[in-house]
Design an enzyme around this catalytic site. Structure first.
Site, PDB file in Angstrom:
ATOM      1  N   GLU A 142       0.654  -1.212   0.047  1.00 22.07           N
ATOM      2  CA  GLU A 142      -0.336  -0.248  -0.305  1.00 22.07           C
ATOM      3  C   GLU A 142       0.740   1.309  -0.020  1.00 22.07           C
ATOM      4  O   GLU A 142       0.541   2.160   0.575  1.00 22.07           O
ATOM      5  CB  GLU A 142      -0.623  -0.045   1.348  1.00 22.07           C
ATOM      6  CG  GLU A 142      -2.644  -1.308   1.444  1.00 22.07           C
ATOM      7  CD  GLU A 142      -2.959  -1.335   2.031  1.00 22.07           C
ATOM      8  OE1 GLU A 142      -2.790  -0.483   2.321  1.00 22.07           O
ATOM      9  OE2 GLU A 142      -2.772  -2.589   2.390  1.00 22.07           O
ATOM     10  N   GLU A 247      -6.093 -10.863  -1.347  1.00 21.94           N
ATOM     11  CA  GLU A 247      -6.534 -10.526  -0.354  1.00 21.94           C
ATOM     12  C   GLU A 247      -8.762 -10.525  -0.513  1.00 21.94           C
ATOM     13  O   GLU A 247      -9.101  -9.536  -0.251  1.00 21.94           O
ATOM     14  CB  GLU A 247      -6.615  -9.244   0.561  1.00 21.94           C
ATOM     15  CG  GLU A 247      -4.969  -8.814   0.712  1.00 21.94           C
ATOM     16  CD  GLU A 247      -5.067  -7.746   1.539  1.00 21.94           C
ATOM     17  OE1 GLU A 247      -5.687  -6.802   1.785  1.00 21.94           O
ATOM     18  OE2 GLU A 247      -3.594  -7.115   1.712  1.00 21.94           O
TER      19      GLU A 247
END
Ligand code: 9MR
Length: 343
Positions: A142, A247
């Site tokens: 991220e 995810e």
């Protein structure tokens, strides 16, 4: 005689054999033996696992010079006992990293050199401990803003843009055989996607050993569209890296409301099944590029989405319900695999 034929139920791992690995993020509940039904389901259905929390910096390296691998060791042992492709998540992130990492003993920001030494020590210690056992690492997680620029984390502010390349180099030193990944969310949106494509191109041009990009896949019923998913996978694959859905879950709740505290209405179950089928159809079309699809959790009851963005809701984002039973979405996903195999 035919009546004695035992029909083995189809599993996810069998359905996607030859296409990509299929996995789930695990927590202590499954790998410590507390949730035996969940652990049995993991063994039956999946061939790869990711650590949902136990390998994050805060968990393994809470204080300067203090490492705690108790939970991580159990996670890796569970994977080894069950023949899993074991993934480690994650080495460099702006969350779940203690503030001491970025500060000196009087609380002032450390220098670039000091932070690089700390980063190197952390990565060498963690990756080195599981060398040859954890087979793939989310090295950087991220790092991008929604507009595709680099997120202003302490990593960027103190080290500079090359913190990403440095992290990959340290991980490669610690385990030259491990696959190294860049992992992020919302890469299906154009501005963030183009920032990520630039980042991966730069890393590849510099010879940084990046094997794959992880598209997290925290999806909603209407986002990303199958077309967005398709073009995103294609764009990364065209750079010569593998692509993974790392995810995966689908949030079925409207913002701020908790409309299904007892059970998901049948119409919604069917809609979720169709939504999962559409996404897996895209993944299967890109089976050359996609090496792994991992769900962020095993069963609905343990999903992070029960507590985000609102605490204490009842969400239904996965393929198995709160009693670990297969949902219609499970059958839909297996059906897509079987149709593809029959073609
Ligand atoms: O699922 C994880 C949850 O249990 C933790 O409390 C949370 C802490 O920030 O992290 C969640 O996992 C995140 C993952 O590490 C990175 N991508 C987003 C995931 C969901 O927030």
């Amino acid at each position: 005689p035919r009546s004695n034929v035992v029909v083995t139920p189809v599993t996810l791992r069998a359905a996607f054999e030859g296409a990509f690995l299929i996995g789930a993020a695990l927590n202590a509940a499954q790998f410590s033996g507390r949730d035996t039904v969940g652990a049995t389901l993991v063994r039956a259905q999946f061939n790869t696992t990711t650590s949902e929390n136990v390998l994050k910096w805060q968990a393994v390296h809470p204080l300067p010079g203090t490492y705690d691998f108790a939970a991580a060791d159990r996670y890796v042992a569970f994977g080894e006992r069950n023949g899993m492709f074991i993934v480690g998540h994650t080495l460099v992130w702006h969350k779940q990293t203690p503030s001491w990492v970025f500060q000196d003993s009087s609380g002032r920001p450390v220098s670039r050199d000091t932070l690089l030494v700390r980063l190197r020590d952390h990565i060498h210690t963690v990756v080195g401990r599981y060398r040859g056992r954890i087979r793939g690492w989310d090295v950087v997680n991220e790092a991008l803003n929604e507009d595709g620029t680099l997120r202003p984390t302490p990593w960027l502010q103190i080290i500079g843009e090359d913190y990403i390349a440095q992290a990959f180099r340290f991980a490669h030193e610690a385990d030259p055989d491990a696959e190294l990944y860049y992992n992020d969310y919302s890469l299906e949106n154009a501005p963030k996607r183009s920032g990520a494509l630039d980042l991966v191109r730069r890393l590849r041009n510099e010879g940084v050993p990046i094997a794959a990009v992880g598209l997290q896949g925290h999806d909603r019923m209407d986002w990303p569209t199958p077309a967005q998913q398709d073009s995103t996978v294609a764009a990364f694959a065209a750079l010569g890296v593998h692509v993974m859905i790392t995810e995966l879950d689908i949030d079925v709740l409207p913002p701020d409301l908790n409309p299904y505290p007892d059970s998901l209405p049948d119409s919604m179950q069917q809609a979720l099944a169709q939504r999962y089928a559409a996404l897996f159809a895209v993944y299967l079309r890109h089976a050359d590029a996609i090496t792994r699809v991992t769900f962020w959790g095993v069963s609905d009851g343990s999903s992070w989405l029960n507590n985000w963005p609102v605490r204490g809701r009842t969400n239904y984002p996965l393929l198995f319900d709160r009693l670990h039973r297969k949902k219609p979405a499970f059958e839909a996903v297996v059906g897509v695999a079987q149709q593809a195999a029959a073609r």
